[in-house]
Design an enzyme around this catalytic site. Sequence first.
Site, PDB file in Angstrom:
ATOM      1  N   TYR A  54       0.835  -1.198   0.000  1.00  0.00           N
ATOM      2  CA  TYR A  54       0.000   0.000   0.000  1.00  0.00           C
ATOM      3  C   TYR A  54       0.875   1.256   0.000  1.00  0.00           C
ATOM      4  O   TYR A  54       1.964   1.283   0.563  1.00  0.00           O
ATOM      5  CB  TYR A  54      -0.905   0.032   1.222  1.00  0.00           C
ATOM      6  N   SER A 212     -14.053  -3.993   0.306  1.00  0.00           N
ATOM      7  CA  SER A 212     -14.930  -3.452  -0.745  1.00  0.00           C
ATOM      8  C   SER A 212     -16.407  -3.779  -0.501  1.00  0.00           C
ATOM      9  O   SER A 212     -17.096  -4.286  -1.384  1.00  0.00           O
ATOM     10  CB  SER A 212     -14.507  -3.970  -2.130  1.00  0.00           C
ATOM     11  N   LEU A 214     -18.813  -1.880  -0.491  1.00  0.00           N
ATOM     12  CA  LEU A 214     -19.664  -1.055  -1.352  1.00  0.00           C
ATOM     13  C   LEU A 214     -19.265  -1.167  -2.821  1.00  0.00           C
ATOM     14  O   LEU A 214     -19.648  -0.340  -3.645  1.00  0.00           O
ATOM     15  CB  LEU A 214     -19.616   0.415  -0.909  1.00  0.00           C
ATOM     16  N   GLY A 217     -17.637   1.870  -4.209  1.00  0.00           N
ATOM     17  CA  GLY A 217     -18.490   3.052  -4.261  1.00  0.00           C
ATOM     18  C   GLY A 217     -19.744   2.867  -5.084  1.00  0.00           C
ATOM     19  O   GLY A 217     -20.620   3.731  -5.092  1.00  0.00           O
ATOM     20  N   LEU A 218     -19.864   1.740  -5.791  1.00  0.00           N
ATOM     21  CA  LEU A 218     -21.046   1.492  -6.622  1.00  0.00           C
ATOM     22  C   LEU A 218     -22.318   1.518  -5.788  1.00  0.00           C
ATOM     23  O   LEU A 218     -23.377   1.957  -6.263  1.00  0.00           O
ATOM     24  CB  LEU A 218     -20.909   0.136  -7.326  1.00  0.00           C
ATOM     25  N   LEU A 219     -22.218   1.060  -4.528  1.00  0.00           N
ATOM     26  CA  LEU A 219     -23.391   0.978  -3.654  1.00  0.00           C
ATOM     27  C   LEU A 219     -23.462   2.153  -2.684  1.00  0.00           C
ATOM     28  O   LEU A 219     -24.231   2.113  -1.722  1.00  0.00           O
ATOM     29  CB  LEU A 219     -23.352  -0.343  -2.874  1.00  0.00           C
ATOM     30  N   GLY A 221     -24.311   5.389  -3.459  1.00  0.00           N
ATOM     31  CA  GLY A 221     -25.026   6.539  -4.015  1.00  0.00           C
ATOM     32  C   GLY A 221     -24.365   7.105  -5.242  1.00  0.00           C
ATOM     33  O   GLY A 221     -24.396   8.309  -5.497  1.00  0.00           O
TER      34      GLY A 221
END
Length: 329
Positions: A54, A212, A214, A217-219, A221
Amino acid sequence: MTFYTQLGRTGLKVSRLALGTVNFGGRVDEPEANKLMDHALERGINVVDTANMYGWRVYKGHTEEVIGRWLAASASRRDEVVLATKVGNEMGPGPNDEGLSARHIIAACEASLRRLGTDWIDLYQMHRVDHTSSWDEVWQAMEQLVGQGKVRYVGSSNFAGWNLAAAQESARHRHLLGVVSEQCGYNLVTRFPELEVLPAAQAYGIAVLVWSPLHGGLLGGVIRKLAEGTAVKSAQGRAAATLDDWRDTIAEYERYCHEIGRDPAQVGLSWVLSRPGVTGVVIGPRTEEHVDGAIQALETPVSEAEIARLDALFPPVGRGGSAPHAWIA
Protein backbone atom coordinates in the site's frame (compact mmCIF):
# COMPACT_ATOMS: atom_id res chain seq x y z
CA MET A 1 -25.06 -5.11 16.49
CA THR A 2 -22.18 -5.51 18.93
CA PHE A 3 -19.21 -3.21 18.36
CA TYR A 4 -16.55 -5.75 19.36
CA THR A 5 -16.30 -9.45 18.66
CA GLN A 6 -13.71 -12.21 18.76
CA LEU A 7 -11.46 -12.76 15.76
CA GLY A 8 -12.72 -16.16 14.66
CA ARG A 9 -11.81 -18.91 17.12
CA THR A 10 -9.18 -16.76 18.87
CA GLY A 11 -9.62 -14.84 22.09
CA LEU A 12 -8.57 -11.57 20.41
CA LYS A 13 -11.23 -8.84 20.67
CA VAL A 14 -11.59 -6.72 17.53
CA SER A 15 -13.94 -3.97 16.43
CA ARG A 16 -16.39 -5.03 13.72
CA LEU A 17 -15.13 -2.10 11.68
CA ALA A 18 -11.48 -2.10 10.65
CA LEU A 19 -9.76 1.03 9.39
CA GLY A 20 -8.48 0.20 5.91
CA THR A 21 -5.55 2.30 4.73
CA VAL A 22 -5.44 1.62 1.00
CA ASN A 23 -6.19 5.30 0.31
CA PHE A 24 -3.23 6.56 2.36
CA GLY A 25 -0.74 8.01 -0.08
CA GLY A 26 -2.10 9.46 -3.30
CA ARG A 27 -5.71 9.93 -2.15
CA VAL A 28 -5.21 10.78 1.54
CA ASP A 29 -2.07 12.67 2.54
CA GLU A 30 -0.22 11.99 5.79
CA PRO A 31 -1.76 14.76 7.94
CA GLU A 32 -5.25 13.65 6.94
CA ALA A 33 -4.31 10.00 7.47
CA ASN A 34 -3.19 10.85 11.00
CA LYS A 35 -6.52 12.57 11.68
CA LEU A 36 -8.42 9.57 10.35
CA MET A 37 -6.48 7.14 12.53
CA ASP A 38 -6.91 9.39 15.57
CA HIS A 39 -10.65 9.69 14.93
CA ALA A 40 -11.18 5.98 14.31
CA LEU A 41 -9.31 5.04 17.50
CA GLU A 42 -11.24 7.63 19.50
CA ARG A 43 -14.50 6.15 18.20
CA GLY A 44 -13.49 2.65 19.32
CA ILE A 45 -12.17 1.17 16.07
CA ASN A 46 -9.12 -0.78 17.19
CA VAL A 47 -8.12 -2.60 13.98
CA VAL A 48 -5.81 -0.84 11.51
CA ASP A 49 -5.45 -2.85 8.31
CA THR A 50 -2.73 -2.26 5.74
CA ALA A 51 -0.43 -4.14 3.34
CA ASN A 52 3.26 -3.90 2.53
CA MET A 53 2.44 -2.76 -1.02
CA TYR A 54 0.00 0.00 0.00
CA GLY A 55 1.06 3.50 -0.87
CA TRP A 56 2.14 2.39 -4.34
CA ARG A 57 0.87 5.66 -5.79
CA VAL A 58 3.86 7.19 -3.96
CA TYR A 59 5.99 4.05 -3.49
CA LYS A 60 5.33 0.59 -2.12
CA GLY A 61 5.71 0.60 1.64
CA HIS A 62 4.74 4.25 2.04
CA THR A 63 1.52 3.49 3.93
CA GLU A 64 3.26 1.30 6.49
CA GLU A 65 5.71 4.14 7.10
CA VAL A 66 2.84 6.59 7.64
CA ILE A 67 1.25 4.22 10.17
CA GLY A 68 4.63 3.68 11.84
CA ARG A 69 5.12 7.40 12.40
CA TRP A 70 1.58 7.68 13.78
CA LEU A 71 2.18 4.80 16.20
CA ALA A 72 5.47 6.32 17.35
CA ALA A 73 3.79 9.63 18.19
CA SER A 74 2.06 8.12 21.24
CA ALA A 75 3.49 5.70 23.80
CA SER A 76 0.12 3.95 24.27
CA ARG A 77 -1.04 3.59 20.67
CA ARG A 78 0.72 0.35 19.81
CA ASP A 79 -0.95 -1.41 22.73
CA GLU A 80 -4.37 0.00 21.77
CA VAL A 81 -4.20 -1.06 18.12
CA VAL A 82 -4.66 -4.47 16.54
CA LEU A 83 -2.24 -4.04 13.66
CA ALA A 84 -2.77 -6.05 10.48
CA THR A 85 -0.64 -6.09 7.35
CA LYS A 86 -0.15 -8.37 4.36
CA VAL A 87 2.52 -10.21 2.39
CA GLY A 88 2.60 -11.82 -1.02
CA ASN A 89 2.19 -9.18 -3.69
CA GLU A 90 5.12 -7.90 -5.70
CA MET A 91 7.42 -5.55 -3.81
CA GLY A 92 10.35 -5.30 -6.23
CA PRO A 93 11.74 -6.38 -9.60
CA GLY A 94 13.52 -9.52 -8.41
CA PRO A 95 12.15 -13.05 -8.89
CA ASN A 96 11.95 -13.52 -5.10
CA ASP A 97 10.31 -10.17 -4.36
CA GLU A 98 6.79 -11.62 -4.24
CA GLY A 99 4.88 -14.76 -3.37
CA LEU A 100 4.80 -16.95 -0.27
CA SER A 101 8.19 -18.61 -0.28
CA ALA A 102 9.76 -18.91 3.17
CA ARG A 103 12.46 -16.51 2.04
CA HIS A 104 10.00 -13.83 0.95
CA ILE A 105 7.61 -14.21 3.89
CA ILE A 106 10.41 -13.75 6.44
CA ALA A 107 12.18 -10.95 4.55
CA ALA A 108 8.91 -9.12 3.93
CA CYS A 109 7.93 -9.41 7.59
CA GLU A 110 11.24 -7.91 8.70
CA ALA A 111 10.77 -5.05 6.23
CA SER A 112 7.20 -4.40 7.43
CA LEU A 113 8.33 -4.35 11.05
CA ARG A 114 10.97 -1.74 10.18
CA ARG A 115 8.51 0.45 8.29
CA LEU A 116 5.85 0.13 10.99
CA GLY A 117 8.38 0.78 13.75
CA THR A 118 7.07 -2.07 15.86
CA ASP A 119 8.32 -5.35 17.30
CA TRP A 120 5.25 -7.36 16.32
CA ILE A 121 2.38 -7.64 13.85
CA ASP A 122 -0.93 -8.76 15.33
CA LEU A 123 -2.38 -10.21 12.12
CA TYR A 124 -0.05 -11.16 9.26
CA GLN A 125 -2.17 -11.89 6.20
CA MET A 126 -1.22 -13.75 3.03
CA HIS A 127 -2.39 -11.25 0.41
CA ARG A 128 -3.07 -13.88 -2.24
CA VAL A 129 -2.65 -17.57 -2.89
CA ASP A 130 0.76 -18.72 -4.17
CA HIS A 131 0.36 -22.13 -5.81
CA THR A 132 4.14 -22.41 -6.31
CA SER A 133 4.82 -22.52 -2.56
CA SER A 134 3.74 -25.60 -0.60
CA TRP A 135 1.77 -25.21 2.62
CA ASP A 136 4.61 -26.93 4.48
CA GLU A 137 6.93 -24.15 3.36
CA VAL A 138 4.43 -21.40 4.21
CA TRP A 139 3.74 -22.77 7.68
CA GLN A 140 7.42 -23.33 8.38
CA ALA A 141 8.03 -19.62 7.79
CA MET A 142 4.97 -18.50 9.74
CA GLU A 143 5.81 -20.83 12.63
CA GLN A 144 9.27 -19.25 12.81
CA LEU A 145 7.83 -15.72 12.91
CA VAL A 146 5.26 -16.63 15.56
CA GLY A 147 7.92 -18.40 17.61
CA GLN A 148 10.11 -15.29 17.49
CA GLY A 149 7.22 -13.13 18.69
CA LYS A 150 7.15 -11.09 15.49
CA VAL A 151 3.67 -12.30 14.46
CA ARG A 152 0.72 -13.08 16.73
CA TYR A 153 -1.81 -14.53 14.26
CA VAL A 154 -1.84 -15.54 10.60
CA GLY A 155 -4.62 -14.60 8.19
CA SER A 156 -5.38 -14.84 4.50
CA SER A 157 -6.89 -12.65 1.81
CA ASN A 158 -8.54 -13.46 -1.51
CA PHE A 159 -8.53 -17.22 -0.87
CA ALA A 160 -11.05 -19.67 -2.30
CA GLY A 161 -12.89 -21.99 0.04
CA TRP A 162 -10.69 -24.93 -0.90
CA ASN A 163 -7.57 -22.83 -0.25
CA LEU A 164 -8.78 -22.22 3.29
CA ALA A 165 -9.40 -25.94 3.76
CA ALA A 166 -6.00 -26.91 2.37
CA ALA A 167 -4.20 -24.30 4.49
CA GLN A 168 -6.02 -25.31 7.64
CA GLU A 169 -5.57 -29.06 7.22
CA SER A 170 -1.84 -28.54 6.63
CA ALA A 171 -1.59 -26.35 9.74
CA ARG A 172 -3.52 -28.93 11.76
CA HIS A 173 -1.07 -31.62 10.68
CA ARG A 174 1.75 -29.44 12.09
CA HIS A 175 -0.25 -28.76 15.31
CA LEU A 176 -0.49 -25.05 14.50
CA LEU A 177 -3.36 -22.62 15.01
CA GLY A 178 -3.29 -21.90 11.28
CA VAL A 179 -5.43 -19.30 9.52
CA VAL A 180 -7.61 -17.24 11.88
CA SER A 181 -9.10 -14.80 9.37
CA GLU A 182 -9.90 -14.44 5.68
CA GLN A 183 -10.28 -11.08 4.00
CA CYS A 184 -12.51 -11.28 0.93
CA GLY A 185 -14.42 -8.99 -1.40
CA TYR A 186 -18.15 -9.30 -0.67
CA ASN A 187 -21.14 -7.03 -1.19
CA LEU A 188 -24.64 -6.94 -2.66
CA VAL A 189 -23.20 -7.04 -6.18
CA THR A 190 -20.52 -9.66 -5.49
CA ARG A 191 -22.21 -12.51 -3.59
CA PHE A 192 -19.95 -15.37 -4.74
CA PRO A 193 -18.35 -15.82 -1.28
CA GLU A 194 -21.69 -17.18 -0.06
CA LEU A 195 -21.09 -20.31 -2.15
CA GLU A 196 -17.91 -21.65 -0.56
CA VAL A 197 -15.71 -19.05 1.17
CA LEU A 198 -18.16 -18.17 3.94
CA PRO A 199 -19.17 -21.80 4.61
CA ALA A 200 -15.53 -22.94 4.70
CA ALA A 201 -14.61 -20.11 7.06
CA GLN A 202 -17.50 -20.95 9.38
CA ALA A 203 -16.60 -24.65 9.37
CA TYR A 204 -13.00 -23.91 10.42
CA GLY A 205 -13.73 -21.06 12.83
CA ILE A 206 -12.09 -18.51 10.55
CA ALA A 207 -13.13 -14.87 10.87
CA VAL A 208 -14.26 -13.15 7.67
CA LEU A 209 -13.23 -9.52 7.20
CA VAL A 210 -14.89 -8.01 4.15
CA TRP A 211 -13.11 -5.59 1.84
CA SER A 212 -14.93 -3.45 -0.74
CA PRO A 213 -18.33 -3.76 0.98
CA LEU A 214 -19.66 -1.06 -1.35
CA HIS A 215 -18.02 -2.44 -4.51
CA GLY A 216 -15.68 0.53 -4.81
CA GLY A 217 -18.49 3.05 -4.26
CA LEU A 218 -21.05 1.49 -6.62
CA LEU A 219 -23.39 0.98 -3.65
CA GLY A 220 -22.63 4.33 -2.04
CA GLY A 221 -25.03 6.54 -4.01
CA VAL A 222 -22.98 6.66 -7.20
CA ILE A 223 -25.76 7.83 -9.54
CA ARG A 224 -26.73 10.72 -7.28
CA LYS A 225 -23.07 11.67 -6.76
CA LEU A 226 -22.34 11.59 -10.50
CA ALA A 227 -25.34 13.86 -11.12
CA GLU A 228 -24.15 16.25 -8.41
CA GLY A 229 -20.53 16.11 -9.59
CA THR A 230 -19.39 14.90 -6.16
CA ALA A 231 -18.29 11.37 -7.13
CA VAL A 232 -14.66 10.61 -6.25
CA LYS A 233 -13.90 6.93 -5.70
CA SER A 234 -17.15 5.83 -7.33
CA ALA A 235 -16.19 7.62 -10.56
CA GLN A 236 -13.28 5.24 -11.13
CA GLY A 237 -12.11 1.69 -10.55
CA ARG A 238 -14.51 -1.23 -10.14
CA ALA A 239 -17.52 1.02 -9.59
CA ALA A 240 -17.07 2.82 -12.90
CA ALA A 241 -16.28 -0.45 -14.68
CA THR A 242 -19.52 -2.11 -13.58
CA LEU A 243 -21.98 0.79 -13.42
CA ASP A 244 -23.28 0.41 -16.97
CA ASP A 245 -24.14 -3.25 -16.36
CA TRP A 246 -25.89 -2.46 -13.07
CA ARG A 247 -27.28 1.04 -13.72
CA ASP A 248 -30.99 0.17 -13.62
CA THR A 249 -30.60 -1.92 -10.46
CA ILE A 250 -28.44 0.69 -8.76
CA ALA A 251 -30.98 3.40 -9.63
CA GLU A 252 -33.73 1.31 -8.03
CA TYR A 253 -31.47 0.64 -5.02
CA GLU A 254 -30.89 4.35 -4.50
CA ARG A 255 -34.64 5.03 -4.80
CA TYR A 256 -35.32 2.37 -2.19
CA CYS A 257 -32.71 3.81 0.19
CA HIS A 258 -34.33 7.23 -0.21
CA GLU A 259 -37.72 5.65 0.48
CA ILE A 260 -36.57 4.20 3.82
CA GLY A 261 -34.66 7.36 4.68
CA ARG A 262 -31.19 5.88 4.78
CA ASP A 263 -27.93 6.66 2.99
CA PRO A 264 -27.06 4.02 0.36
CA ALA A 265 -23.56 3.55 1.78
CA GLN A 266 -24.99 2.82 5.22
CA VAL A 267 -27.50 0.34 3.82
CA GLY A 268 -24.79 -1.50 1.89
CA LEU A 269 -22.54 -1.69 4.96
CA SER A 270 -25.39 -2.73 7.26
CA TRP A 271 -26.34 -5.53 4.88
CA VAL A 272 -22.80 -6.95 4.79
CA LEU A 273 -22.49 -6.73 8.57
CA SER A 274 -25.77 -8.65 8.91
CA ARG A 275 -24.61 -11.63 6.87
CA PRO A 276 -23.99 -14.97 8.63
CA GLY A 277 -20.29 -15.68 9.04
CA VAL A 278 -19.14 -12.07 8.56
CA THR A 279 -16.96 -10.91 11.45
CA GLY A 280 -16.37 -7.36 10.31
CA VAL A 281 -15.84 -4.93 7.47
CA VAL A 282 -12.70 -3.13 6.32
CA ILE A 283 -13.69 0.43 5.50
CA GLY A 284 -11.55 2.73 3.36
CA PRO A 285 -12.57 6.22 4.47
CA ARG A 286 -11.19 9.45 3.14
CA THR A 287 -12.87 11.68 5.73
CA GLU A 288 -13.90 11.53 9.38
CA GLU A 289 -17.52 11.73 8.20
CA HIS A 290 -17.00 8.45 6.33
CA VAL A 291 -15.85 6.84 9.59
CA ASP A 292 -18.89 8.17 11.45
CA GLY A 293 -21.20 6.96 8.69
CA ALA A 294 -19.76 3.45 8.94
CA ILE A 295 -20.28 3.44 12.72
CA GLN A 296 -23.88 4.55 12.20
CA ALA A 297 -24.34 1.69 9.74
CA LEU A 298 -23.11 -0.75 12.39
CA GLU A 299 -25.44 0.75 14.96
CA THR A 300 -28.47 0.66 12.60
CA PRO A 301 -28.98 -2.91 11.36
CA VAL A 302 -31.11 -3.68 8.32
CA SER A 303 -34.49 -5.22 9.11
CA GLU A 304 -35.74 -8.56 7.81
CA ALA A 305 -38.07 -6.71 5.43
CA GLU A 306 -35.17 -4.61 4.14
CA ILE A 307 -33.03 -7.72 3.66
CA ALA A 308 -35.84 -9.32 1.64
CA ARG A 309 -36.11 -6.23 -0.59
CA LEU A 310 -32.34 -6.13 -1.11
CA ASP A 311 -32.33 -9.84 -1.99
CA ALA A 312 -34.97 -9.11 -4.63
CA LEU A 313 -32.85 -6.33 -6.08
CA PHE A 314 -29.55 -8.24 -5.85
CA PRO A 315 -30.43 -11.95 -6.00
CA PRO A 316 -27.98 -14.46 -4.51
CA VAL A 317 -26.06 -16.76 -6.85
CA GLY A 318 -28.12 -19.58 -8.32
CA ARG A 319 -30.76 -20.83 -5.91
CA GLY A 320 -29.04 -19.06 -3.01
CA GLY A 321 -27.17 -20.50 -0.07
CA SER A 322 -23.94 -22.47 -0.17
CA ALA A 323 -22.56 -24.85 -2.77
CA PRO A 324 -23.52 -27.33 -4.08
CA HIS A 325 -27.17 -26.68 -3.15
CA ALA A 326 -27.05 -23.25 -4.79
CA TRP A 327 -26.93 -24.84 -8.25
CA ILE A 328 -28.64 -28.22 -7.83
CA ALA A 329 -32.00 -28.15 -9.55
